[in-house]
Scaffold this motif. Structure first.
Motif, short mmCIF file in Angstrom:
data_model
loop_
_atom_site.label_atom_id
_atom_site.label_comp_id
_atom_site.label_asym_id
_atom_site.label_seq_id
_atom_site.Cartn_x
_atom_site.Cartn_y
_atom_site.Cartn_z
N LYS A 112 0.84 -1.20 0.00
CA LYS A 112 0.00 0.00 0.00
C LYS A 112 0.87 1.25 0.00
CE LYS A 112 -3.98 2.08 2.20
NZ LYS A 112 -5.05 1.91 3.16
N PHE A 113 1.91 1.22 0.82
CA PHE A 113 2.89 2.31 0.92
C PHE A 113 4.28 1.70 0.78
CE2 PHE A 113 -0.64 3.63 3.78
CZ PHE A 113 -1.01 4.81 3.16
N GLU B 292 6.51 1.91 3.02
CA GLU B 292 6.80 1.39 4.36
C GLU B 292 5.72 0.38 4.77
OE1 GLU B 292 7.65 5.71 3.81
OE2 GLU B 292 5.79 4.57 3.80
N SER C 196 2.66 -0.69 6.99
CA SER C 196 1.64 0.22 7.51
C SER C 196 0.66 -0.50 8.43
CB SER C 196 0.89 0.89 6.36
OG SER C 196 0.18 -0.07 5.59
N ARG D 89 4.03 3.48 8.60
CA ARG D 89 3.12 4.49 8.07
C ARG D 89 1.68 4.13 8.42
NH1 ARG D 89 3.46 8.73 5.21
NH2 ARG D 89 5.61 8.34 4.56
N SER E 105 -2.54 5.90 7.57
CA SER E 105 -3.43 6.94 7.08
C SER E 105 -4.44 7.16 8.20
CB SER E 105 -4.14 6.46 5.81
OG SER E 105 -5.13 7.39 5.42
N SER F 119 1.73 14.62 5.28
CA SER F 119 0.99 14.90 4.05
C SER F 119 -0.03 16.00 4.35
CB SER F 119 0.26 13.65 3.54
OG SER F 119 -0.95 13.42 4.27
N ASP G 163 -1.69 11.40 6.15
CA ASP G 163 -0.69 10.34 6.26
C ASP G 163 0.26 10.69 7.40
OD1 ASP G 163 -1.77 8.96 4.12
OD2 ASP G 163 -0.29 9.67 2.68
#
Length: 157
Positions: A73-74, A76, A78, A115, A117, A135, A147
């Motif tokens: 997804k990222f 890093e 998450s 990370r 969200s 972000s 983020d």
């Protein structure tokens, strides 16, 4: 009086029983779709590769989070789908759940930042665990998010 301690278990999707999958999906839909009045595709492709972290109070699912590996997804690893079931919110299990999720992520992906969200109104909570917004605010399924990245997780105070 202190709330009873959560008992944590974790597993990849393939090792969960059908009953555990049903309980996980039901709890996530109850919080993220019904309670937040946010119709969206709650179960997604990331579930297949995620580690699913359950926080049990006796036989009841009180808290849940999933950990997604890096470069999925990222860049890093998450932590996501962080939730405490409505009936258990008075016990402040969110901090215990996040500390367990951070510890599991650090053991599984050592030396890597983490990370997430975050819903924007939870920045202070995640900030107390070492996450920093990196972000601008954005809408995800109609809810303001930002983020956040954690390079040095903080221990439970």
């Amino acid at each position: 009086m202190n709330a009873p301690t959560l008992h944590f278990t974790w597993s990849p999707l393939a090792q969960l029983t059908p009953a555990q999958v049903l309980e996980m999906v039901s709890a996530r839909i109850a919080v993220f779709v019904v309670e937040q009045n946010c119709p969206y595709q709650e179960v997604d492709a990331y579930d297949a590769s995620a580690l699913h972290l359950f926080g049990w109070q006796g036989s009841a699912l009180a808290a849940y989070a999933r950990i997604i590996g890096p470069n999925l997804k990222f860049a890093e690893p998450s932590i996501g789908r962080v939730m405490v079931a409505h009936a258990f919110r008075a016990h402040q299990y969110g901090r215990a759940l996040m500390q367990e999720a951070i510890d599991l992520t650090m053991r599984t992906y050592p030396g890597q930042p983490i990370r997430l969200s975050a819903q924007s109104h939870l920045q202070g909570f995640y900030g107390s665990l070492g996450f920093v917004a990196d972000s601008p605010e954005y809408l995800e399924d109609g809810i303001p998010h930002v983020d956040m990245l954690c390079r040095q997780p903080r221990s439970n105070p």
